[in-house]
Write a protein that holds these residues in place. Structure first.
Motif, PDB file in Angstrom:
ATOM      1  N   ASP A 170      92.999  23.653  50.318  1.00 34.24           N
ATOM      2  CA  ASP A 170      93.255  22.246  49.988  1.00 34.24           C
ATOM      3  C   ASP A 170      94.734  21.952  49.782  1.00 34.24           C
ATOM      4  OD1 ASP A 170      93.536  23.677  47.648  1.00 34.24           O
ATOM      5  OD2 ASP A 170      92.558  22.173  46.379  1.00 34.24           O
ATOM      6  N   GLY A 171      95.603  22.941  50.019  1.00 35.73           N
ATOM      7  CA  GLY A 171      97.036  22.749  49.831  1.00 35.73           C
ATOM      8  C   GLY A 171      97.557  23.205  48.484  1.00 35.73           C
ATOM      9  N   TYR A 172      96.664  23.614  47.593  1.00 31.65           N
ATOM     10  CA  TYR A 172      97.077  24.109  46.276  1.00 31.65           C
ATOM     11  C   TYR A 172      97.798  25.441  46.444  1.00 31.65           C
ATOM     12  CZ  TYR A 172      96.529  24.692  41.166  1.00 31.65           C
ATOM     13  OH  TYR A 172      96.744  24.819  39.809  1.00 31.65           O
ATOM     14  N   TYR A 173      98.765  25.707  45.584  1.00 30.38           N
ATOM     15  CA  TYR A 173      99.493  26.972  45.652  1.00 30.38           C
ATOM     16  C   TYR A 173      99.820  27.442  44.248  1.00 30.38           C
ATOM     17  CZ  TYR A 173     103.503  23.837  44.997  1.00 30.38           C
ATOM     18  OH  TYR A 173     104.359  22.877  44.516  1.00 30.38           O
ATOM     19  N   GLU A 174      99.874  28.748  44.074  1.00 29.96           N
ATOM     20  CA  GLU A 174     100.139  29.376  42.781  1.00 29.96           C
ATOM     21  C   GLU A 174     100.959  30.636  42.991  1.00 29.96           C
ATOM     22  OE1 GLU A 174     100.269  29.394  39.738  1.00 29.96           O
ATOM     23  OE2 GLU A 174      99.235  27.560  39.195  1.00 29.96           O
ATOM     24  N   SER A 175     101.608  31.103  41.928  1.00 29.21           N
ATOM     25  CA  SER A 175     102.277  32.402  41.964  1.00 29.21           C
ATOM     26  C   SER A 175     102.039  33.123  40.649  1.00 29.21           C
ATOM     27  CB  SER A 175     103.780  32.240  42.222  1.00 29.21           C
ATOM     28  OG  SER A 175     104.417  31.515  41.181  1.00 29.21           O
ATOM     29  N   TRP A 176     101.889  34.434  40.744  1.00 28.70           N
ATOM     30  CA  TRP A 176     101.615  35.291  39.588  1.00 28.70           C
ATOM     31  C   TRP A 176     102.623  36.432  39.547  1.00 28.70           C
ATOM     32  CZ3 TRP A 176      96.131  36.792  37.772  1.00 28.70           C
ATOM     33  CH2 TRP A 176      95.276  35.678  37.756  1.00 28.70           C
ATOM     34  N   ASP A 177     102.760  37.018  38.367  1.00 30.73           N
ATOM     35  CA  ASP A 177     103.456  38.286  38.232  1.00 30.73           C
ATOM     36  C   ASP A 177     102.546  39.398  38.737  1.00 30.73           C
ATOM     37  OD1 ASP A 177     102.210  39.625  35.370  1.00 30.73           O
ATOM     38  OD2 ASP A 177     101.950  37.482  35.708  1.00 30.73           O
ATOM     39  N   LEU A 178     103.134  40.444  39.285  1.00 25.96           N
ATOM     40  CA  LEU A 178     102.353  41.516  39.899  1.00 25.96           C
ATOM     41  C   LEU A 178     101.483  42.253  38.881  1.00 25.96           C
ATOM     42  CD1 LEU A 178     101.701  43.094  42.479  1.00 25.96           C
ATOM     43  CD2 LEU A 178     103.641  44.589  41.962  1.00 25.96           C
ATOM     44  N   ASP A 179     101.978  42.452  37.651  1.00 24.17           N
ATOM     45  CA  ASP A 179     101.189  43.165  36.645  1.00 24.17           C
ATOM     46  C   ASP A 179      99.855  42.475  36.387  1.00 24.17           C
ATOM     47  OD1 ASP A 179     102.935  45.251  36.251  1.00 24.17           O
ATOM     48  OD2 ASP A 179     103.889  44.397  34.478  1.00 24.17           O
ATOM     49  N   SER A 180      99.861  41.150  36.296  1.00 29.25           N
ATOM     50  CA  SER A 180      98.618  40.418  36.053  1.00 29.25           C
ATOM     51  C   SER A 180      97.683  40.494  37.256  1.00 29.25           C
ATOM     52  CB  SER A 180      98.921  38.957  35.714  1.00 29.25           C
ATOM     53  OG  SER A 180      99.642  38.853  34.499  1.00 29.25           O
ATOM     54  N   VAL A 181      98.257  40.476  38.448  1.00 28.57           N
ATOM     55  CA  VAL A 181      97.461  40.610  39.667  1.00 28.57           C
ATOM     56  C   VAL A 181      96.737  41.956  39.690  1.00 28.57           C
ATOM     57  CG1 VAL A 181      97.654  40.933  42.171  1.00 28.57           C
ATOM     58  CG2 VAL A 181      98.805  39.011  41.065  1.00 28.57           C
ATOM     59  N   LEU A 182      97.416  43.000  39.219  1.00 29.13           N
ATOM     60  CA  LEU A 182      96.857  44.351  39.260  1.00 29.13           C
ATOM     61  C   LEU A 182      95.962  44.671  38.068  1.00 29.13           C
ATOM     62  CD1 LEU A 182      99.995  46.332  40.511  1.00 29.13           C
ATOM     63  CD2 LEU A 182      98.035  45.539  41.850  1.00 29.13           C
ATOM     64  N   HIS A 183      95.787  43.722  37.151  1.00 25.27           N
ATOM     65  CA  HIS A 183      94.898  43.955  36.011  1.00 25.27           C
ATOM     66  C   HIS A 183      93.485  44.244  36.527  1.00 25.27           C
ATOM     67  CE1 HIS A 183      92.443  43.074  32.435  1.00 25.27           C
ATOM     68  NE2 HIS A 183      93.522  43.414  31.754  1.00 25.27           N
ATOM     69  N   PRO A 184      92.777  45.205  35.928  1.00 22.30           N
ATOM     70  CA  PRO A 184      91.455  45.593  36.452  1.00 22.30           C
ATOM     71  C   PRO A 184      90.409  44.486  36.419  1.00 22.30           C
ATOM     72  CG  PRO A 184      91.901  46.660  34.333  1.00 22.30           C
ATOM     73  CD  PRO A 184      93.185  46.059  34.794  1.00 22.30           C
TER      74      PRO A 184
END
Length: 248
Positions: A170-184
């Motif tokens: 839908d055109g939405y976009y986000e960015s995260w820190d890598l540590d949070s992305v790798l959280h189990p």
């Protein structure tokens, strides 16, 4: 209706070593942002406030966040099926699940394009967590899908990777820190409460995690891009003034 008491994660409070006090995590961040933690945290505050290459909240919150520490989950009986409010900024996009592909690219050694069939062949993970919206409401939901770190393991991020962008249909976009992305417990989910994810809830694939506020949990995700630097655009709501890190 009375909302159930929120189940706190192990990093919800920061212990202050005076034998008596605890400071709630968000209160700690507010104090840090106001420059009021110089006393007793002089070198810490100086290092955090002095940095200009990364968002202030990331620098402070990353000192508290425990990337591999699981967040306590809820029993199945605690699920609140009617409390998850549907929010979107352009309505629900139409996506053909048979033609759908999730692209993972950017600073990786192995860019990939995965169909829903490919995703469903990967190890399945289910969790019952609290979804928290910045608007002030919350809902206990069971999400099922694949760990995002399992997907990144296939794509093989380059050593300098620090951030991850999520782009939606839908055109939405986000960015995260890598540590949070790798959280189990950070998932790319295709199930909600034991059923196939409904289109309005983000089907065929959405982010689900207990470590971020709801506006970070993108729906209808079609592309994941890894990068060593944050661009000028950091997120739809963040670019309008919302907090970037948005950790819980």
């Amino acid at each position: 209706m009375t909302q159930e008491p929120e189940q706190k994660s192990p990093n919800t409070e920061l212990e202050i070593d005076d034998g008596t006090d605890t400071i709630p995590r968000r209160r700690f961040l507010n104090l840090a942002g106001a420059g009021l933690l110089t006393i007793g945290f002089g070198s810490l505050a100086e290092g955090v406030v002095g940095g200009i290459s990364e968002p202030l909240n990331q620098q402070v919150e990353s000192l508290i966040f425990q990337p591999q520490q699981p967040i306590p989950e809820f029993p199945i009986t605690a699920i609140e099926p009617d409390k998850l409010i549907v929010n979107s900024f352009r309505g629900t996009p139409t996506i053909n699940p048979d033609a759908y592909r999730l692209i993972i690219d950017g600073e990786v050694n192995n860019p990939i394009s995965l169909s829903m069939s490919d995703l469903q062949k990967l190890p399945f993970v289910s969790m019952v967590i609290r979804h928290v919206c910045v608007e002030g409401w919350a809902a206990i939901v069971q999400w099922g899908g694949v760990r995002l770190r399992d997907l990144l393991a296939i794509a093989k991020p380059l050593p300098e990777t620090k951030y991850v962008y999520f782009y939606s249909a839908d055109g939405y976009y986000e960015s995260w820190d890598l540590d949070s992305v790798l959280h189990p417990q950070t998932l790319m989910a295709y199930q909600k409460n034991g059923q196939h994810l409904a289109p309005e809830n983000g089907a065929p694939l959405r982010l689900a995690s207990p470590v971020k506020l709801g506006y970070k949990l993108s729906k209808w995700v079609t592309r994941i891009q890894l990068t060593s630097e944050l661009g000028e655009k950091r997120g739809y709501w963040e670019d309008l003034g919302y907090e970037w890190y948005a950790g819980l």
